[in-house]
Design a protein around this motif. Structure first.
Motif, PDB file in Angstrom:
ATOM      1  N   GLU A 108      -4.829   4.245   6.763  1.00 18.77           N
ATOM      2  CA  GLU A 108      -5.374   3.114   6.176  1.00 18.77           C
ATOM      3  C   GLU A 108      -6.602   2.701   7.091  1.00 18.77           C
ATOM      4  OE1 GLU A 108      -5.866   1.068   3.914  1.00 18.77           O
ATOM      5  OE2 GLU A 108      -4.274   1.358   2.584  1.00 18.77           O
ATOM      6  N   MET A 136      -8.549   7.324  -4.380  1.00 15.02           N
ATOM      7  CA  MET A 136      -8.839   7.961  -3.135  1.00 15.02           C
ATOM      8  C   MET A 136      -7.833   8.918  -2.610  1.00 15.02           C
ATOM      9  SD  MET A 136      -9.169   5.906   0.541  1.00 15.02           S
ATOM     10  CE  MET A 136      -7.391   4.962   0.293  1.00 15.02           C
ATOM     11  N   TRP A 186     -14.639   5.184  -3.571  1.00 15.65           N
ATOM     12  CA  TRP A 186     -14.181   5.520  -4.851  1.00 15.65           C
ATOM     13  C   TRP A 186     -14.295   4.489  -5.926  1.00 15.65           C
ATOM     14  CZ3 TRP A 186     -12.676   7.928  -0.365  1.00 15.65           C
ATOM     15  CH2 TRP A 186     -12.470   9.245  -0.360  1.00 15.65           C
ATOM     16  N   GLY A 219      -9.192   5.414   5.039  1.00 23.16           N
ATOM     17  CA  GLY A 219      -9.174   4.745   3.632  1.00 23.16           C
ATOM     18  C   GLY A 219      -9.966   3.779   3.413  1.00 23.16           C
ATOM     19  N   TYR A 241       0.800   4.033  -2.932  1.00 25.55           N
ATOM     20  CA  TYR A 241       0.500   5.394  -2.372  1.00 25.55           C
ATOM     21  C   TYR A 241       1.517   6.494  -3.087  1.00 25.55           C
ATOM     22  CZ  TYR A 241      -3.200   4.168   0.701  1.00 25.55           C
ATOM     23  OH  TYR A 241      -4.711   3.736   1.169  1.00 25.55           O
ATOM     24  N   GLU A 267     -11.745   2.842   0.504  1.00 28.37           N
ATOM     25  CA  GLU A 267     -11.438   3.104  -0.661  1.00 28.37           C
ATOM     26  C   GLU A 267     -12.616   2.789  -1.644  1.00 28.37           C
ATOM     27  OE1 GLU A 267      -9.304  -0.769  -2.675  1.00 28.37           O
ATOM     28  OE2 GLU A 267      -7.957   0.105  -1.092  1.00 28.37           O
ATOM     29  N   ARG A 272       0.868  -1.300  -0.025  1.00 32.75           N
ATOM     30  CA  ARG A 272      -0.077  -0.027   0.057  1.00 32.75           C
ATOM     31  C   ARG A 272       1.021   1.267   0.003  1.00 32.75           C
ATOM     32  NH1 ARG A 272      -5.112  -0.830  -1.220  1.00 32.75           N
ATOM     33  NH2 ARG A 272      -5.889   1.011   0.234  1.00 32.75           N
ATOM     34  N   PRO A 278      -8.169   2.579  -4.992  1.00 35.32           N
ATOM     35  CA  PRO A 278      -7.092   3.296  -3.915  1.00 35.32           C
ATOM     36  C   PRO A 278      -6.368   4.509  -4.526  1.00 35.32           C
ATOM     37  CG  PRO A 278      -6.417   1.174  -4.346  1.00 35.32           C
ATOM     38  CD  PRO A 278      -7.740   1.402  -5.302  1.00 35.32           C
TER      39      PRO A 278
END
Length: 345
Positions: A91, A289, A123, A118, A15, A120, A11, A286
């Protein structure tokens, strides 16, 4: 705007790349307890690398911090980052204890910074459409939701080194509890949960194999959630995600994993349409987001889902785990005074 990322795993790397493709921001610092992992990520993105998040905060003058550590390890990074004046993307789940929720909430409130949790799937185009249809009254009254979100053995055995400290409830139901509350726009008041364990424990991962949770909303309607970590690795995807909404006027079924792309070669797989690259740029929930988080901070706009939403989900997951142990219906106890288990953002 200068971002720091704590956690250089799957992750954290995603990001970092997603922010690298966003205007007006850059990843200025990264941190991980594994020095070689932090250094590698830092070199890849031109960021300073640290093994102590406190040192990162002291040396880097960050505007925002992304907390991409394991589920149970959010509190210290989030509290220290907020106290340093950094906005937060944490997260999911926000935290795994009520004490950690309160500590993060108090730090964010005292510092006057913003915090996005998060989730996600807000989204995810399919779930966003379900929310829009529900809000527009297309379903009439939402009577029930049936949500299946499961993984193959690969996730607890290979992907997560800390799987024994988590469970399908924390890792998967954090998503589906949030989605159920968001789509129905109703307060969750109690849960009944059942499950089984033993198979993963026999493999050295002492956690739940299968969890079923029946959520009851304030008006008596329900949502039924199922999550497992014991699907065969021969499944066409490591994720199985199906969603049904039933209302008084309409019902809808969504298969969020078999997205009309099926590949038969040496094995059978569902490559999927969400995620991956388009014109060399990452796509998918993600990425959208974190890019939305950055864009809204740049615009001075509020971000969400926020701490109240994250607290709601943690409260429900804690109730699920309590019900698994006791076998009894478990009411939802809000961690934050003056809040209820409903998600409006």
């Amino acid at each position: 705007m200068r971002f720091g990322i704590v956690g250089s795993g799957i992750r954290g790397r995603m990001y970092a790349r997603s922010l690298g493709e966003a205007p007006g921001v850059r990843v200025a610092a990264v941190c991980d307890l594994d020095e070689s992992s932090a250094r590698q990520l830092g070199e890849e993105f031109g960021a300073a690398a640290f093994t102590d998040h406190r040192r990162m905060l002291a040396d880097s003058e960050l505007d925002a911090v992304i907390v991409a550590t394991p589920d149970f390890a959010h509190r210290d990074v989030a509290v220290d980052s907020a106290q340093a004046g950094a906005h937060l993307l944490i997260e999911k789940p926000l935290a795994t204890t009520r004490e950690d929720i309160r500590a993060i909430h108090e730090a964010v409130e005292a510092a006057g910074v913003q915090c996005l949790v998060g989730f996600e799937n807000r989204w995810n185009p399919a779930i966003r459409r379900l929310r829009e249809l529900s809000a527009a009254g297309r379903f009439g009254e939402v009577l029930t939701q049936n949500i299946l979100l499961s993984n193959t053995y690969y996730v607890p055995r290979e992907m997560l080194s800390w799987a024994a400290k988590s469970s399908p409830a924390w890792f998967l139901m954090s998503h589906t509890v949030d989605a159920a509350g968001w789509v129905a726009d109703k307060a969750i008041t109690s849960v009944v949960a059942r499950g089984s364990r033993g198979r993963l424990a026999s493999l050295g991962i002492d956690t739940w194999d299968v969890i079923h949770a029946l959520l009851t909303f304030a008006d008596g309607t329900t949502a039924n959630l199922t999550s497992t970590w014991v699907l065969p690795d021969s499944e066409p995807s490591i994720v199985d995600f199906k969603y049904q909404v039933v209302g008084t006027e309409a019902a809808v079924d969504v298969d969020l994993q078999d997205q009309s792309v099926r590949l038969a070669a040496e094995d059978y797989s569902w490559p999927g349409l969400l995620g991956g690259e388009l014109d060399g740029r990452l796509q998918g929930p993600p990425t959208w987001m974190v890019q939305s988080f950055a864009a809204r901070l740049l615009d001075g706009a509020p971000v969400g889902p926020g701490i109240a939403d994250g607290a709601m989900v943690t409260d429900v997951v804690l109730a699920i785990l309590e019900s698994l142990e006791t076998g009894a219906p478990t009411p939802i106890t809000p961690s934050l005074a003056g809040t209820s288990a409903v998600s409006h953002a």
